[in-house]
Design a protein around this motif. Structure first.
Motif, PDB file in Angstrom:
ATOM      1  N   UNK A 135       0.850  -1.169   0.000  1.00 35.60           N
ATOM      2  CA  UNK A 135       0.000   0.000   0.000  1.00 35.60           C
ATOM      3  C   UNK A 135       0.900   1.236   0.000  1.00 35.60           C
ATOM      4  N   UNK A 136       0.665   2.098  -0.965  1.00 32.28           N
ATOM      5  CA  UNK A 136       1.488   3.296  -1.125  1.00 32.28           C
ATOM      6  C   UNK A 136       0.623   4.535  -0.907  1.00 32.28           C
ATOM      7  N   UNK A 137       1.157   5.510  -0.167  1.00 39.85           N
ATOM      8  CA  UNK A 137       0.466   6.775   0.043  1.00 39.85           C
ATOM      9  C   UNK A 137       1.136   7.858  -0.790  1.00 39.85           C
ATOM     10  N   UNK A 138       0.310   8.740  -1.334  1.00 38.15           N
ATOM     11  CA  UNK A 138       0.811   9.843  -2.151  1.00 38.15           C
ATOM     12  C   UNK A 138       0.443  11.170  -1.491  1.00 38.15           C
ATOM     13  N   UNK A 139       1.428  12.054  -1.347  1.00 37.66           N
ATOM     14  CA  UNK A 139       1.106  13.392  -0.865  1.00 37.66           C
ATOM     15  C   UNK A 139       0.693  14.255  -2.062  1.00 37.66           C
ATOM     16  N   UNK A 140       0.381  15.508  -1.802  1.00 32.76           N
ATOM     17  CA  UNK A 140      -0.097  16.391  -2.860  1.00 32.76           C
ATOM     18  C   UNK A 140       0.917  16.490  -3.999  1.00 32.76           C
ATOM     19  N   UNK A 141       2.177  16.639  -3.670  1.00 33.17           N
ATOM     20  CA  UNK A 141       3.205  16.766  -4.706  1.00 33.17           C
ATOM     21  C   UNK A 141       3.303  15.502  -5.553  1.00 33.17           C
ATOM     22  N   UNK A 142       3.115  14.345  -4.941  1.00 28.12           N
ATOM     23  CA  UNK A 142       3.194  13.080  -5.685  1.00 28.12           C
ATOM     24  C   UNK A 142       2.014  12.924  -6.635  1.00 28.12           C
ATOM     25  N   UNK A 143       0.900  13.594  -6.364  1.00 28.52           N
ATOM     26  CA  UNK A 143      -0.227  13.542  -7.292  1.00 28.52           C
ATOM     27  C   UNK A 143       0.197  14.078  -8.658  1.00 28.52           C
ATOM     28  N   UNK A 144       1.055  15.077  -8.648  1.00 31.03           N
ATOM     29  CA  UNK A 144       1.527  15.674  -9.895  1.00 31.03           C
ATOM     30  C   UNK A 144       2.300  14.661 -10.735  1.00 31.03           C
ATOM     31  N   UNK A 145       3.035  13.765 -10.086  1.00 32.28           N
ATOM     32  CA  UNK A 145       3.783  12.746 -10.831  1.00 32.28           C
ATOM     33  C   UNK A 145       2.843  11.748 -11.491  1.00 32.28           C
ATOM     34  N   UNK A 146       1.604  11.687 -11.003  1.00 32.88           N
ATOM     35  CA  UNK A 146       0.591  10.809 -11.587  1.00 32.88           C
ATOM     36  C   UNK A 146      -0.203  11.534 -12.675  1.00 32.88           C
ATOM     37  N   UNK A 147       0.139  12.804 -12.914  1.00 36.08           N
ATOM     38  CA  UNK A 147      -0.557  13.565 -13.941  1.00 36.08           C
ATOM     39  C   UNK A 147      -1.717  14.389 -13.411  1.00 36.08           C
ATOM     40  N   UNK A 148      -1.880  14.418 -12.094  1.00 34.80           N
ATOM     41  CA  UNK A 148      -2.950  15.209 -11.477  1.00 34.80           C
ATOM     42  C   UNK A 148      -2.350  16.580 -11.163  1.00 34.80           C
ATOM     43  N   UNK A 149      -2.580  17.537 -12.025  1.00 36.72           N
ATOM     44  CA  UNK A 149      -1.996  18.861 -11.867  1.00 36.72           C
ATOM     45  C   UNK A 149      -2.957  19.891 -11.306  1.00 36.72           C
ATOM     46  N   UNK A 150      -4.029  19.428 -10.674  1.00 38.09           N
ATOM     47  CA  UNK A 150      -5.026  20.349 -10.120  1.00 38.09           C
ATOM     48  C   UNK A 150      -4.447  21.128  -8.944  1.00 38.09           C
ATOM     49  N   UNK A 151      -4.961  22.335  -8.755  1.00 34.30           N
ATOM     50  CA  UNK A 151      -4.578  23.118  -7.578  1.00 34.30           C
ATOM     51  C   UNK A 151      -5.204  22.485  -6.335  1.00 34.30           C
ATOM     52  N   UNK A 152      -4.668  22.814  -5.174  1.00 36.08           N
ATOM     53  CA  UNK A 152      -5.233  22.288  -3.924  1.00 36.08           C
ATOM     54  C   UNK A 152      -6.713  22.664  -3.770  1.00 36.08           C
ATOM     55  N   UNK A 153      -7.075  23.934  -3.986  1.00 32.99           N
ATOM     56  CA  UNK A 153      -8.501  24.276  -3.847  1.00 32.99           C
ATOM     57  C   UNK A 153      -9.391  23.481  -4.806  1.00 32.99           C
ATOM     58  N   UNK A 154      -8.916  23.245  -6.025  1.00 37.55           N
ATOM     59  CA  UNK A 154      -9.729  22.495  -6.981  1.00 37.55           C
ATOM     60  C   UNK A 154      -9.893  21.041  -6.530  1.00 37.55           C
ATOM     61  N   UNK A 155      -8.828  20.442  -6.003  1.00 34.14           N
ATOM     62  CA  UNK A 155      -8.934  19.077  -5.483  1.00 34.14           C
ATOM     63  C   UNK A 155      -9.974  19.023  -4.370  1.00 34.14           C
ATOM     64  N   UNK A 180      -6.075   6.603  -6.497  1.00 34.50           N
ATOM     65  CA  UNK A 180      -5.723   7.586  -7.529  1.00 34.50           C
ATOM     66  C   UNK A 180      -5.629   6.891  -8.877  1.00 34.50           C
ATOM     67  N   UNK A 181      -5.014   5.702  -8.905  1.00 33.26           N
ATOM     68  CA  UNK A 181      -4.926   4.942 -10.156  1.00 33.26           C
ATOM     69  C   UNK A 181      -6.321   4.591 -10.677  1.00 33.26           C
ATOM     70  N   UNK A 182      -7.225   4.203  -9.768  1.00 32.29           N
ATOM     71  CA  UNK A 182      -8.600   3.880 -10.170  1.00 32.29           C
ATOM     72  C   UNK A 182      -9.301   5.120 -10.712  1.00 32.29           C
ATOM     73  N   UNK A 183      -9.056   6.282 -10.111  1.00 31.00           N
ATOM     74  CA  UNK A 183      -9.625   7.543 -10.578  1.00 31.00           C
ATOM     75  C   UNK A 183      -9.170   7.831 -12.009  1.00 31.00           C
TER      76      UNK A 183
END
Length: 64
Positions: free
Chosen positions: A1-21, A48-51
């Motif tokens: 089981x791996x946890x991703x912080x906000x910055x790691x979301x960007x490595x998955x291609x999720x470039x949304x701002x914090x407020x948008x998330x 996140x992968x499922x999303x």
């Protein structure tokens, strides 16, 4: 089981701002984070992968 912080979301291609998330979470359109501390949140990588897979499937349904 791996946890991703906000910055790691960007490595998955999720470039949304914090407020948008947070707007997406409130609308039920993005995985809810896990609260790690008073100001720390993380997301399960599998959720996140499922999303991302869900977004790809929705795109493919529109094309077909």
């Amino acid at each position: 089981m791996q946890l991703l912080n906000y910055e790691a979301l960007k490595t998955k291609g999720i470039g949304f701002s914090r407020p948008h998330i947070w707007r997406l979470i409130k609308a039920g359109e993005f995985p809810k984070p896990i609260k790690l501390g008073s100001s720390r949140n993380a997301w399960l990588e599998s959720e996140i992968d499922a999303y991302i897979e869900q977004k790809i499937a929705a795109r493919d349904r529109k094309v077909a």
